[in-house]
Design a protein around this motif. Structure first.
Motif, short mmCIF file in Angstrom:
data_model
loop_
_atom_site.label_atom_id
_atom_site.label_comp_id
_atom_site.label_asym_id
_atom_site.label_seq_id
_atom_site.Cartn_x
_atom_site.Cartn_y
_atom_site.Cartn_z
N VAL A 1 38.55 38.10 41.12
CA VAL A 1 38.87 37.74 39.74
C VAL A 1 40.33 38.03 39.44
O VAL A 1 41.01 37.27 38.79
CB VAL A 1 37.96 38.51 38.75
CG1 VAL A 1 38.40 38.27 37.31
CG2 VAL A 1 36.50 38.13 38.95
N PHE A 2 40.82 39.17 39.95
CA PHE A 2 42.16 39.63 39.61
C PHE A 2 43.25 39.19 40.58
O PHE A 2 44.41 39.55 40.39
CB PHE A 2 42.16 41.16 39.51
CG PHE A 2 41.32 41.67 38.39
CD1 PHE A 2 41.82 41.69 37.09
CD2 PHE A 2 40.04 42.12 38.59
CE1 PHE A 2 41.06 42.15 36.03
CE2 PHE A 2 39.26 42.59 37.55
CZ PHE A 2 39.77 42.61 36.27
N TRP B 1 41.59 35.10 33.91
CA TRP B 1 40.60 35.91 34.61
C TRP B 1 39.18 35.54 34.20
O TRP B 1 38.27 35.50 35.03
CB TRP B 1 40.84 37.40 34.35
CG TRP B 1 42.07 37.93 35.02
CD1 TRP B 1 42.72 37.42 36.10
CD2 TRP B 1 42.80 39.10 34.64
NE1 TRP B 1 43.82 38.19 36.42
CE2 TRP B 1 43.88 39.22 35.54
CE3 TRP B 1 42.64 40.03 33.62
CZ2 TRP B 1 44.79 40.27 35.45
CZ3 TRP B 1 43.56 41.08 33.54
CH2 TRP B 1 44.62 41.19 34.45
N ARG C 1 38.28 32.47 36.06
CA ARG C 1 38.10 32.77 37.47
C ARG C 1 36.78 33.50 37.74
O ARG C 1 36.19 33.39 38.80
CB ARG C 1 39.28 33.61 37.96
CG ARG C 1 39.51 33.46 39.44
CD ARG C 1 40.71 34.20 39.91
NE ARG C 1 41.93 33.64 39.38
CZ ARG C 1 43.08 34.29 39.32
NH1 ARG C 1 43.17 35.52 39.77
NH2 ARG C 1 44.16 33.72 38.84
N ARG D 1 46.59 35.87 30.42
CA ARG D 1 46.06 36.40 31.69
C ARG D 1 44.57 36.68 31.55
O ARG D 1 43.80 36.40 32.46
CB ARG D 1 46.83 37.68 32.06
CG ARG D 1 46.36 38.36 33.31
CD ARG D 1 46.69 37.58 34.54
NE ARG D 1 48.13 37.33 34.55
CZ ARG D 1 48.83 37.02 35.61
NH1 ARG D 1 48.26 36.95 36.77
NH2 ARG D 1 50.11 36.78 35.52
#
Length: 71
Positions: free
Chosen positions: A68-69, A55, A58, A51
């Motif tokens: 981003v999240f 991120w 991103r 993850r």
């Protein structure tokens, strides 16, 4: 006993990798968006390495911290 040591080393390496990725992501986010709110810090602390990597990728195109999240 040897097997237990191997597992311990593996877990240590994985946790070290996760912590390193979290540190880099946190630094990049702060540089781009300024101080992080508590919710972002918590998400980073609790995220698995995969993850954190997503991120970080991103982050390059995101126009806001919340983008981003997004999942």
């Amino acid at each position: 006993r040897q097997e237990g040591r191997q597992e311990g080393r593996q877990e240590g390496r994985q946790e070290g990798r996760r912590m390193g990725e979290a540190l880099v992501l946190r630094r990049l986010l702060i540089r781009r968006f300024g101080p992080l709110p508590e919710w972002a810090e918590l998400r980073i602390q609790q995220a698995p390495p995969e993850r954190l990597e997503a991120w970080a990728e991103r982050l390059l195109d995101a126009e806001s911290l919340s983008a981003v999240f997004e999942t």
